[in-house]
Design an enzyme around this catalytic site. Sequence first.
Site: not given
Length: 549
Positions: A101, A257, A202, A330-331
């Site tokens: 990430d 993302e 990200d 994970h969000d």
Amino acid sequence: MTTITKNWWKEEVIYQIYPRSFKDSNGDGIGDLRGIISKLDYLKNLGVDIIWMSPVYESPNDDNGYDISDYYKIHPEFGTMEDFDELLKGIHDRGMKLIMDLVVNHSSDEHEWFQESRKSLDNPYRDYYYWKKGVNGGPPNNWKSFFGGSAWQKDDLTDEYYLHLFTKKQPDLNWENEKVRHAVYDILRFWLDKGIDGFRMDVIPLISKRLEFADANEKSFNDVIENIYSNGPKVHQYINEMYEEVLKHYDIMTVGEGPGISKDVGLKYVGHDRGELNMIFHLDHMFLGSGPRGKFDPLPYDWSDIKALFEEWDTAMGESGWISIFLDNHDFPRLVSRFGNDTEYRIESAKMLATMVLTLRGTPCIYQGSEIGMTNVDFDTIDDYRDIETINFFNEFTSEGMQPREFLDLVYRHGRDNVRTPIQWDSTAHSGFTNGQPWIKLNPNYPDINVESALKDDNSIFYFYKQLLEYRKAHPTFVYGAFHVLSQRTDDIYVYERKGEEDLLVVLNHSNERQEFNYDINGYALDIQNLENKIDNVLLPWEARIYRK
Ligand code: TEU
Ligand code: CA
């Protein structure tokens, strides 16, 4: 047959690990790198190819590692650089790949760049971040943070405000500054030279700001993201520079993302001749149902909206662009709780959703725990939640008069901790995740839903994933074949074909009811089915089938 360029990252399947919640090896209650190492055979057995690991760098953990204070160090909670090297080797030895990430829209406020930056107006690091004078005794403009409150924080030391689109411990880096960009490229090279296989980037569309810093007057927070925070004037210039300077020199994959990346601008990021990213995680289906104030201000939506988005994105990508297909990470909530039925039809609907993720056009991404059908969790009190987003909005909404329980109901539907409870490995204390006290409570359903029992049951969700993953490998038409939808959007079934060297027909019932199925399946073989049903022209609740001709 389409003429899509062949690339390994289109053919392989991603599995996301959220290290804090995956497996603890030393009893401190926090998942770590050695824990992941101990489960690599499990992942190999499942049949995934690429592991995306959420951040493990040094961090004060205001946002669980998405606030990085040293990009070159492993956080001691997760282990050491030697552990990391061993993990990477273990992954490669098993023929799998690792992507890291990359969180460089912002750093932690505890990063030395920010520590320097705040010291004085003429500090050499001052313009690593965005500093502005206040206006009329308040912040420079009305921008709001993703996690509630103003996006500006006043620092008394120099009497100026700095920009933070996320928490106030996540100041936004100033990409206008060439030194910042080159510092980021150095970070990329450091990890790529270790041999990793790529990055998940990200909030990458946020790196170029609209420097007028005009007030946002959009109706909803989603519109603010799309029109004010994302897709800034230099975003493509910066991504292209990163590609030219670093990325193109390695055989790797990149996935951005994409909050605020709509289908209309998607190809600018991933068009095959753009020199930017390989694929994006667009968030359109994740943001469905977000009201004016975001996810805790929900609006109704249904399957016709979901299907419309997938179809429109597929058309928008055409033969030039590429996306990842996913229904959770994970969000966002657990896919079976959000899109399936996590009570009466948990197993059926989890398998049906797996079928969809693994057969739409794009690189599938599976979030940890989905392969055993883990569900959302309903804690009794805000004290049991750990996520900064949930806690901030709890304070904001309850201070406006909302009852705590009413807000907790919203958290049960939309909060990020739903997917951050520890992986349920077995039915022993703390589900075998840790010998100590876990950093967040477990989902109390772990005695029933866990890896050990899934591995003992031939009909488990786990083995269905494994079967689908093998089947996908054997049928590249799922990767390169064209995508055509046959059902109507308002139907309660979703029927589509993937056409290439062979014809694959995917049939999904996304409802709690039986549905009629009267498509012509003459000449087709039924290869995959998620439940035992011998009635050809009736689909049972949440039934999934794959036919092949
Ligand atoms: O998420 C960016 C993003 O769009 C999220 O704010 C999303 O809207 C939110 O989590 C939904 O609740 C990335 C990471 O995936 C997230 O974990 C981080 O908190 C965030 O960036 C800041 O780094
Ligand atoms: Ca640990």
